[in-house]
Design a protein around this motif. Structure first.
Motif, PDB file in Angstrom:
ATOM      1  N   ASP A  18       0.865  -0.960  -0.010  1.00  0.00           N
ATOM      2  CA  ASP A  18      -0.089  -0.032   0.078  1.00  0.00           C
ATOM      3  C   ASP A  18       1.022   1.401   0.058  1.00  0.00           C
ATOM      4  OD1 ASP A  18      -2.078  -1.796   0.105  1.00  0.00           O
ATOM      5  OD2 ASP A  18      -2.951  -0.832   2.051  1.00  0.00           O
ATOM      6  N   LEU A  19       0.601   2.230  -0.791  1.00  0.00           N
ATOM      7  CA  LEU A  19       1.178   3.443  -0.952  1.00  0.00           C
ATOM      8  C   LEU A  19       0.199   4.442  -0.842  1.00  0.00           C
ATOM      9  CD1 LEU A  19       3.795   5.336  -1.513  1.00  0.00           C
ATOM     10  CD2 LEU A  19       3.050   5.295  -4.013  1.00  0.00           C
ATOM     11  N   ILE A  20       0.341   5.319   0.269  1.00  0.00           N
ATOM     12  CA  ILE A  20      -0.715   6.267   0.734  1.00  0.00           C
ATOM     13  C   ILE A  20      -0.041   7.523   0.493  1.00  0.00           C
ATOM     14  CG2 ILE A  20      -2.184   7.186   2.345  1.00  0.00           C
ATOM     15  CD1 ILE A  20      -2.072   4.344   3.917  1.00  0.00           C
ATOM     16  N   SER A  39       2.165  -0.877  11.267  1.00  0.00           N
ATOM     17  CA  SER A  39       3.591  -0.837  10.728  1.00  0.00           C
ATOM     18  C   SER A  39       3.636   0.025   9.630  1.00  0.00           C
ATOM     19  CB  SER A  39       3.792  -2.316  10.112  1.00  0.00           C
ATOM     20  OG  SER A  39       2.800  -2.565   9.277  1.00  0.00           O
ATOM     21  N   THR A  40       2.748   1.018   9.391  1.00  0.00           N
ATOM     22  CA  THR A  40       2.885   1.938   8.249  1.00  0.00           C
ATOM     23  C   THR A  40       4.194   2.720   8.574  1.00  0.00           C
ATOM     24  OG1 THR A  40       0.715   1.629   7.675  1.00  0.00           O
ATOM     25  CG2 THR A  40       1.821   3.680   6.755  1.00  0.00           C
ATOM     26  N   ALA A  53       8.365  -2.787  -0.957  1.00  0.00           N
ATOM     27  CA  ALA A  53       8.365  -2.637   0.446  1.00  0.00           C
ATOM     28  C   ALA A  53       7.644  -3.552   1.108  1.00  0.00           C
ATOM     29  CB  ALA A  53       8.218  -1.245   0.890  1.00  0.00           C
ATOM     30  N   SER A  54       7.965  -4.342   2.235  1.00  0.00           N
ATOM     31  CA  SER A  54       7.189  -5.292   2.988  1.00  0.00           C
ATOM     32  C   SER A  54       6.004  -4.598   3.635  1.00  0.00           C
ATOM     33  CB  SER A  54       8.215  -6.138   3.795  1.00  0.00           C
ATOM     34  OG  SER A  54       8.782  -5.067   4.711  1.00  0.00           O
ATOM     35  N   GLU A  55       6.139  -3.284   4.061  1.00  0.00           N
ATOM     36  CA  GLU A  55       5.143  -2.690   4.943  1.00  0.00           C
ATOM     37  C   GLU A  55       4.478  -1.421   4.092  1.00  0.00           C
ATOM     38  OE1 GLU A  55       8.651  -0.511   4.611  1.00  0.00           O
ATOM     39  OE2 GLU A  55       8.529  -2.353   5.754  1.00  0.00           O
ATOM     40  N   PRO A  56       3.256  -1.144   4.561  1.00  0.00           N
ATOM     41  CA  PRO A  56       2.616   0.047   3.904  1.00  0.00           C
ATOM     42  C   PRO A  56       3.608   1.326   4.042  1.00  0.00           C
ATOM     43  CG  PRO A  56       1.061  -1.074   5.372  1.00  0.00           C
ATOM     44  CD  PRO A  56       2.594  -1.804   5.576  1.00  0.00           C
ATOM     45  N   VAL A  57       3.336   2.195   3.146  1.00  0.00           N
ATOM     46  CA  VAL A  57       3.971   3.700   3.226  1.00  0.00           C
ATOM     47  C   VAL A  57       3.111   4.707   3.007  1.00  0.00           C
ATOM     48  CG1 VAL A  57       5.908   5.055   2.292  1.00  0.00           C
ATOM     49  CG2 VAL A  57       6.278   2.438   2.569  1.00  0.00           C
ATOM     50  N   LEU A  58       3.300   5.589   3.899  1.00  0.00           N
ATOM     51  CA  LEU A  58       2.449   6.971   3.791  1.00  0.00           C
ATOM     52  C   LEU A  58       3.372   7.925   3.508  1.00  0.00           C
ATOM     53  CD1 LEU A  58      -0.091   8.907   4.144  1.00  0.00           C
ATOM     54  CD2 LEU A  58       0.606   8.875   6.616  1.00  0.00           C
TER      55      LEU A  58
END
Length: 152
Positions: free
Chosen positions: A2-4, A46-47, A92-97
């Motif tokens: 996820d990319l926010i 975890s974002t 990336a293994s985690e979401p990123v904002l």
């Protein structure tokens, strides 16, 4: 992944201030608080939160009440490649904002959703939530949510 993409909330006009020192207006503070509440109800703990060094982005991100990392490479005038590299898209293994600026965030959204960087508009304080997924061996990007602060 996820990319926010979160564009900073409404900020004061330049009024002789250097661009990086422009702060949020009182309306911008309310926008940031509303969107932060919405995000905190939906984002994974975890974002990773990556923020432009501009004061208006720092203030927008602080509304989340989470740790964040200031990334010089996503300051105003950054290109979409800088945002994607900082986010480690799509690996990336985690979401990123990412809390950043126009026109960069609109260019990122267009590039990922339409395959070409185009000047798409992201409203002040708005969030575009993109998700990469594998569908039958083919990588896809879908728009999970697009929401302006006035819709909350």
């Amino acid at each position: 992944m996820d990319l926010i993409l979160w564009r900073h909330a409404e900020a004061v006009e330049r009024e002789g201030l250097p661009d990086l020192e422009r702060m949020l207006t009182s309306k911008g503070e309310r926008q940031a608080a509303r969107m932060a509440d919405w995000l905190n109800q939906r984002m994974a703990h975890s974002t990773r939160v990556l923020v432009s060094p501009a004061l208006r982005c720092q203030q927008t991100a602080k509304a989340l009440g989470r740790k964040f990392r200031t990334i010089e490479a996503i300051a105003p005038e950054a290109g979409p490649g800088a945002v994607l590299a900082a986010a480690r898209w799509p690996d990336a293994s985690e979401p990123v904002l990412v809390v950043g600026h126009q026109p960069t965030l609109g260019l990122v959204a267009a590039l990922l959703l339409a395959g070409q960087a185009q000047p798409w508009s992201v409203k002040k304080g708005a969030v575009w939530w993109l998700r990469s997924r594998d569908r039958e061996g083919s990588a896809q990007v879908v728009l999970h949510a697009a929401l302006g602060p006035d819709a909350l």
